[in-house]
Structure formats: C-alpha cells, structure tokens
Design an enzyme around this catalytic site. Sequence first.
Site, PDB file in Angstrom:
ATOM      1  N   LYS A   1       0.823  -1.212   0.000  1.00 46.74           N
ATOM      2  CA  LYS A   1       0.000   0.000   0.000  1.00 46.74           C
ATOM      3  C   LYS A   1       0.865   1.274   0.000  1.00 46.74           C
ATOM      4  CE  LYS A   1      -4.189  -2.037   0.869  1.00 46.74           C
ATOM      5  NZ  LYS A   1      -3.929  -3.457   1.018  1.00 46.74           N
TER       6      LYS A   1
HETATM    7  C1  LIG Z   1      -4.640  -4.569   0.594  1.00 44.07           C
HETATM    8  C2  LIG Z   1      -3.876  -5.831   0.502  1.00 44.07           C
HETATM    9  C3  LIG Z   1      -4.174  -6.797  -0.470  1.00 44.07           C
HETATM   10  C4  LIG Z   1      -5.322  -6.653  -1.421  1.00 44.07           C
HETATM   11  O1  LIG Z   1      -5.168  -5.602  -2.328  1.00 44.07           O
HETATM   12  P1  LIG Z   1      -6.417  -5.052  -3.146  1.00 44.07           P
HETATM   13  O2  LIG Z   1      -5.895  -3.905  -3.909  1.00 44.07           O
HETATM   14  O3  LIG Z   1      -7.453  -4.681  -2.148  1.00 44.07           O
HETATM   15  O4  LIG Z   1      -6.876  -6.165  -4.020  1.00 44.07           O
HETATM   16  C5  LIG Z   1      -3.363  -7.913  -0.532  1.00 44.07           C
HETATM   17  N1  LIG Z   1      -2.343  -8.107   0.340  1.00 44.07           N
HETATM   18  C6  LIG Z   1      -2.036  -7.213   1.293  1.00 44.07           C
HETATM   19  C7  LIG Z   1      -0.911  -7.492   2.216  1.00 44.07           C
HETATM   20  C8  LIG Z   1      -2.786  -6.036   1.406  1.00 44.07           C
HETATM   21  O5  LIG Z   1      -2.473  -5.145   2.351  1.00 44.07           O
END
Ligand SMILES: *Cc1c(COP(=O)(O)O)cnc(C)c1O
Length: 464
Positions: free
Chosen positions: A112
């Site tokens: 993120k």
């Molecule tokens: C948010 C997240 C996901 C999923 O990502 P999306 O964009 O919501 O599909 C997968 N793995 C981790 C560790 C995350 O923080």
Amino acid sequence: MKYISTRGQVQDIGFIDAVLMGLADDGGLLIPSHIPQVSEEQFQQWATLSYQELAYEIFSYYTNDEIPQDDLKALIAESYGTFRHPEVTPVRKVNDDMYVLELFHGPTFAFKDVALQFLGNLYSYISKKQDKIIHIIGATSGDTGASAIEGVRSKEGIRICILHPHQKVSKVQELQMTTVHDENVLNLSVEGTFDDCQRIIKELFADVDFKNQYHLRAINSINFARILAQTVYYFYAYFQVTKQTDAKLVNFSVPTGNFGDIFAGYLAKRMGLPVGKLIVATNENNILERFVKDGIYQPGQFHSTFSPSMDIQVASNFERYLYYLLNEDANQVAALMDQFKANGKIVIDEAKLRIVHDDFDAHGVMGEECLTMISKYYKEYDYLLDPHTACGVAAYEQVTDSNEVCVTLSTAHPAKFNESIERCNIEQTYPEQISQLFDKPQYQEIVKADNAEIARRLEQFFSK
Ligand SMILES: *Cc1c(COP(=O)(O)O)cnc(C)c1O
C-alpha cells in the site's frame, strides 16, 4: 486526460478534481476517459528507466499539465525516497518460471505504501497549491490504514481518520496505526468487519453535502491516484523479468481483496503491456474467484483467514472492471449496480464470461493451503512468504502452464503477519522498525459500526 464516472453522471473533470472527489458524486468510480496507448518505440525506451523515471512517464499521461513537470518529479522523488530498496520494487527470481515482485520495502512494509506515499504527498501538494482543506477518511483491513497514516502524519493542512475492524487486524498492523501520536490522526476501532467499515465510509462519501461540508477525501483504492501509482510496478517488473528470460508474455499472480491492485494490472495491460494472464488470488473470501470462474458476483459468508488484509466480501474496485466488461456503457453499469444493491448479486452471460477468461484466471486458497505454501517455499527456496503472497504463489502453482513465466506480487513483509508464520513453526526476526513498535503506547477509540455515531465523531474531529 479527463475523468468520468463509471455510472455516467460525472463527466470530464481534471486529474486533481478526480483525486479530491474520490468516490464519484453519482456513487460510481472515477476512471480516465480513455486509456492511453504506449507506442512500441516508447515501450522500448521505458525498458531501461529507473522506477522513478518510469513512474514519471506513466503519471504524465494521466496528470495532464495540472502538475508541472518539475513538481511531479519532486513528488515522485519524495514518495519513493522513503523506500528501503534502491529499486523501490525489486524483482526476485525464485525459480525459472516464477519471480516475486517485492512491494514491501516502503515505510509500513506493505505494498500500500507504493500508492499512499505518493497520494499523501499529492494531498499535501494540493493543500498548499490550492489552499484546500484535506480531511481524509478511510477504512482499512489493516495495511491501508497504517500506510495512509504514515503518508500524511504531521503534514500541515491535513487530518486523517481511519476505521479498522476491532481485533480483526494483525498485532503489527494495529500497532503501526495506533502508536502514531500526531494531532492530525484519529483511529477508530469499529466493532464489526472490514466490510462494515468500508460500507460506512462509502455511505458517508455518498452523502455529498456531508462530504463537502467537512472536505472529506478518500484514500481507499476507490481513489484513482492509487490505481495509477500501482500500474508502474507492473511495467517495471515486466522489464526486469524479460531481461532475464526469453519470455515475451508475463503472467501476474495478484493477491486480491478489493480488486484494486489487480485492476492496476488490467489497466497496464490495456495500455499495451504484454501481460498473459492476470491471476486473481483470493483466500476463503472468494467472491472474485467465483466471479472469474462462474460469472456470478455475489458476496458469501465472511471468513477470518491467515491473510486478513484480503478478508473482504465486496470488492469496491470491481465496478471499474465491470465498466470495461460492459463496453464502457455507463447506463448498464448503473443498472447492474442498482440491481446488486437490491438483490445482492450480479450475473454475466456466457459471452461476457469468455471475455473475462481472455484476461483473468483465479484460484482461492482454502484452509491450511496458505501455511503449506509458506513452509514449502521456506524449505525449498529459503524464501519466507507472507500469508497474502502465499495465496498468490498458490494461485500461480494452480493455473500457470509449463513454459509460462509468472510474477507473483508480494504484497507484504512476513513480519506483519507473524500470527500465521508462527503456525508454520518458523521463527523470524523482526526488522528494527517493527520490533520497536511493541514498546509504544496506543491511541484508538472503540466505536459501534453505526453511521450516525461515527459521523458525530468525525464532525468533532474535523471541526477542532
Ligand atoms: C490490501 C492488501 C491486499 C489486497 O489488495 P487489493 O488492492 O485490495 O486487491 C493484498 N495483500 C495485502 C498485504 C494487502 O495489504
């Protein structure tokens, strides 16, 4: 480039307005009015660029002249200067046909950060340039919250409130969010699931008067800037991998919850990146796996799993894909989303399902499979997967044919999810930045999953 809503009632707004609007005012999602096509020549030139240079090239297509070149370059330099790896998102070869794209070298050890370091700086830039008040609200299954808070803490002109599901995030995730003691940060721990948090946020944003009165801005992946930032590493990974193999097409296996990250891959493909399959990797919360396999989009029973950041039943970015699947027919998207609201279900026909299969494949990890993968890759390749990445690797194993090359997106560092790693009887050492969190005091308020109560708390926080 202009931005439009998937539901057709917002048209031709600019990039900065699209970032500020977050969720489209008609309840849809904002998307670019057309997808830029990368020419063959340009594509060749991009192959040797650094991550930051590549980000600049890609962002330029979408930001128009709204952000002057030098400002955009400075924003990118600042956003990726916080990463611990010089390549920002390095690719690691695990075996001849599988590479891991490590997206966890940012401040909070999850992918993120790639988008939220940029969005945090962008908000700060907009706040200064346009003298805009920026009040961020967001829901998190754990990683977004920490990352968004890290992106804007102590920044002037910005306040942020994050909702997370009470005791349904990992210990490290909780500590990363709640040990921040800046005036401009509020953590609400909601008695409910992530879907409750996300629904409340979506409903607060849908109240356009409330949203405008309190200058509410979004950091969830409903914000197009996040998707944009995430397209960069698909290109970057493609270039790194094709330097090492003869492959011309590369598959990407993507641990998926909200369909945000994988939608960025779809966008990269539509821009011209030679992507083979986009593999949707889920856990037991497998609405997206079922959609890709059967053409039925319908939330199921909520499960708490080893990969909590993907414990999501309603994938907020799915609507963006639906728009393209329905040949960019906004009326039809609006009708289907209304139907979804009424019946809790969307069904597509056989012809459409074939189109889905041209781009996507899927696998949902069940039960111990996630832990089995962690143990297996630790033993065979001396590589420790976090449980989300493990879902991605399981999906790669399931659906990649021999002679295909796959990049699995590693969405988090294993230290964030020691609860799952411990179950594999693996002892890991925490990075310094994580181990020090355990000694810090926490700041959070526990609240009911109640729109009115939360709205009142926000009013207080944003009026101070
Ligand atoms: C948010 C997240 C996901 C999923 O990502 P999306 O964009 O919501 O599909 C997968 N793995 C981790 C560790 C995350 O923080």
